[in-house]
Design a protein around this motif. Structure first.
Motif, short mmCIF file in Angstrom:
data_model
loop_
_atom_site.label_atom_id
_atom_site.label_comp_id
_atom_site.label_asym_id
_atom_site.label_seq_id
_atom_site.Cartn_x
_atom_site.Cartn_y
_atom_site.Cartn_z
N ALA A 125 4.62 13.93 -9.95
CA ALA A 125 3.93 12.66 -10.35
C ALA A 125 3.50 11.90 -9.16
O ALA A 125 4.32 12.44 -8.28
CB ALA A 125 4.74 11.82 -11.35
N ILE A 126 2.66 11.13 -9.11
CA ILE A 126 2.48 10.21 -7.80
C ILE A 126 2.11 8.87 -8.37
O ILE A 126 1.69 8.55 -9.17
CB ILE A 126 1.18 10.75 -7.08
N LEU A 127 2.86 7.96 -7.75
CA LEU A 127 2.71 6.40 -8.01
C LEU A 127 2.11 5.90 -6.90
O LEU A 127 2.77 5.99 -5.59
CB LEU A 127 4.26 5.93 -8.44
N SER A 128 1.15 5.10 -6.94
CA SER A 128 0.66 4.32 -5.84
C SER A 128 0.25 3.02 -6.44
O SER A 128 0.14 2.45 -7.60
CB SER A 128 -0.75 5.08 -5.32
N GLY A 129 0.13 1.98 -5.51
CA GLY A 129 -0.34 0.38 -5.76
C GLY A 129 -0.29 -0.09 -4.44
O GLY A 129 0.20 0.29 -3.25
N PRO A 130 -0.93 -1.35 -4.65
CA PRO A 130 -0.90 -2.32 -3.35
C PRO A 130 0.51 -2.95 -3.03
O PRO A 130 0.67 -3.14 -1.94
CB PRO A 130 -1.81 -3.37 -3.84
N ILE A 131 1.21 -3.41 -4.03
CA ILE A 131 2.68 -3.79 -3.73
C ILE A 131 3.67 -3.62 -4.62
O ILE A 131 3.45 -3.46 -5.76
CB ILE A 131 2.54 -5.49 -3.86
N GLU A 158 0.63 -6.47 -8.40
CA GLU A 158 -0.82 -6.27 -8.48
C GLU A 158 -1.45 -5.04 -8.98
O GLU A 158 -2.50 -4.64 -8.63
CB GLU A 158 -1.02 -6.60 -6.90
N GLY A 159 -0.64 -4.23 -9.84
CA GLY A 159 -1.16 -3.20 -10.48
C GLY A 159 -0.59 -1.70 -9.92
O GLY A 159 0.11 -2.08 -8.53
N LEU A 160 -0.63 -0.91 -10.76
CA LEU A 160 -0.41 0.61 -10.33
C LEU A 160 -1.09 1.64 -11.09
O LEU A 160 -1.79 1.30 -11.97
CB LEU A 160 1.33 0.69 -10.42
N LEU A 161 -1.22 2.70 -10.39
CA LEU A 161 -1.60 4.06 -10.64
C LEU A 161 -0.49 5.10 -10.75
O LEU A 161 0.09 5.25 -9.71
CB LEU A 161 -2.80 4.18 -9.56
N VAL A 162 -0.60 5.74 -11.70
CA VAL A 162 0.44 6.79 -11.71
C VAL A 162 -0.24 8.36 -12.28
O VAL A 162 -1.25 8.04 -13.13
CB VAL A 162 1.65 6.61 -12.96
N GLU A 163 -0.08 9.23 -11.66
CA GLU A 163 -0.54 10.62 -11.96
C GLU A 163 0.34 11.44 -12.13
O GLU A 163 1.16 11.62 -11.38
CB GLU A 163 -1.63 10.91 -10.46
N ILE A 164 0.27 11.91 -13.28
CA ILE A 164 1.27 12.90 -13.99
C ILE A 164 0.72 14.29 -14.00
O ILE A 164 -0.31 14.40 -14.76
CB ILE A 164 2.03 12.38 -15.19
N PHE A 165 1.29 15.16 -13.28
CA PHE A 165 0.91 16.61 -13.48
C PHE A 165 1.84 17.64 -14.46
O PHE A 165 3.01 17.48 -14.43
CB PHE A 165 0.95 17.30 -12.12
N ASN A 166 1.08 18.52 -15.33
CA ASN A 166 1.96 19.36 -16.23
C ASN A 166 2.19 20.75 -15.55
O ASN A 166 1.75 20.82 -14.37
CB ASN A 166 1.13 19.49 -17.61
N GLU A 167 2.57 21.63 -16.42
CA GLU A 167 2.71 22.85 -15.72
C GLU A 167 1.47 23.63 -15.30
O GLU A 167 1.58 24.57 -14.61
CB GLU A 167 3.55 23.86 -16.93
N LYS A 168 0.57 23.41 -16.04
CA LYS A 168 -0.65 23.94 -15.73
C LYS A 168 -1.37 23.18 -14.67
O LYS A 168 -2.58 23.61 -14.28
CB LYS A 168 -1.77 24.02 -16.91
N ASN A 169 -0.92 22.11 -13.97
CA ASN A 169 -1.41 21.30 -12.87
C ASN A 169 -2.42 20.44 -13.44
O ASN A 169 -3.23 20.08 -12.60
CB ASN A 169 -1.81 22.17 -11.66
N ASP A 191 1.00 -1.30 0.11
CA ASP A 191 0.02 0.04 -0.18
C ASP A 191 0.94 1.41 -0.04
O ASP A 191 0.72 2.01 1.15
CB ASP A 191 -1.07 0.01 1.22
N PHE A 192 1.65 1.36 -1.00
CA PHE A 192 2.63 2.52 -0.96
C PHE A 192 2.06 3.56 -1.85
O PHE A 192 1.14 3.47 -3.00
CB PHE A 192 3.86 2.04 -1.91
N VAL A 193 2.53 4.88 -1.78
CA VAL A 193 2.31 6.11 -2.46
C VAL A 193 3.53 6.81 -2.27
O VAL A 193 4.13 7.19 -1.42
CB VAL A 193 1.15 6.89 -1.57
N LEU A 194 4.12 6.96 -3.46
CA LEU A 194 5.41 7.80 -3.87
C LEU A 194 5.02 9.26 -4.55
O LEU A 194 4.44 9.24 -5.61
CB LEU A 194 6.42 6.92 -4.72
#
Length: 189
Positions: free
Chosen positions: A59-65, A81-92, A35-38
């Motif tokens: 960016a925010i990287l998260s996932g179960p393992i 078990e998968g991952l989710l990446v959220e990437i933000f640009n200059e305009k957020n 259960d990490f969030v980087l």
């Protein structure tokens, strides 16, 4: 004689014990995180250890393992078990990337995403495929697999095979396309 030959071939078994270089080595992760969030941030100015300042989330990287194999000669991390990446640009504005499985190759900054890969842009554009490689250094992605690209701005849905795309889904270079696509024509007044 036929029975003897059949017994000879059927009774053969590999009893050779593999040792040294040919033995299969088990590889264990150096660390396992649940259960990490980087959060990857950037600061506009250089800060010392006790300075206070502002930083921008990139960016925010998260996932179960997350399994960490960075001790190997070719280091990598897996997200079984998968991952989710959220990437933000200059305009957020946010672009999200989801996958059922992922491998991050630390030395090359290449991310291998597999299984139900979905990229959604802040503007509603969406890319779906079964496998996608993301080059973090150059901020672009590519695949040789089949894909579906949806653009709500012009109401198009493009199916194809093989493509290159920027991280914000603004530029798509499809290698092979097929299916029905609507193309808007501009009217001259």
């Amino acid at each position: 004689m036929v029975c003897t030959m059949a017994m000879l071939f059927l009774s053969c078994k590999d009893n050779y014990k593999r040792v040294g270089d040919e033995a299969a080595k088990k590889v264990y992760p150096r660390g396992v995180v649940e259960d990490f969030v980087l959060t990857y941030t950037e600061s506009p100015e250089k800060l010392d250890s006790e300075d206070e300042g502002t930083s921008k989330v990139l960016a925010i990287l998260s996932g179960p393992i997350r399994n960490d194999f960075d001790q190997l000669s070719f280091p990598y991390q897996t997200f079984p078990e998968g991952l989710l990446v959220e990437i933000f640009n200059e305009k957020n504005e946010k672009t999200t990337i989801e996958a059922d499985y992922g491998v991050l190759y630390s030395a090359t900054s290449i991310v291998d995403l597999r299984g139900n890969v979905l990229i959604k842009g802040d503007d509603g554009k969406k890319l779906e495929t079964s496998q996608l490689y993301y080059d973090r250094a150059n901020e672009w992605a590519f695949t040789q697999e089949k894909f579906t690209f949806t653009n709500p701005d012009d109401g198009t849905v493009m199916d194809g095979e093989g493509m290159d795309i920027q991280k914000d889904l603004q530029f798509l270079n499809a290698h092979k396309t097929y299916g029905l696509m609507l193309i808007k024509e501009e009217k001259d007044d």
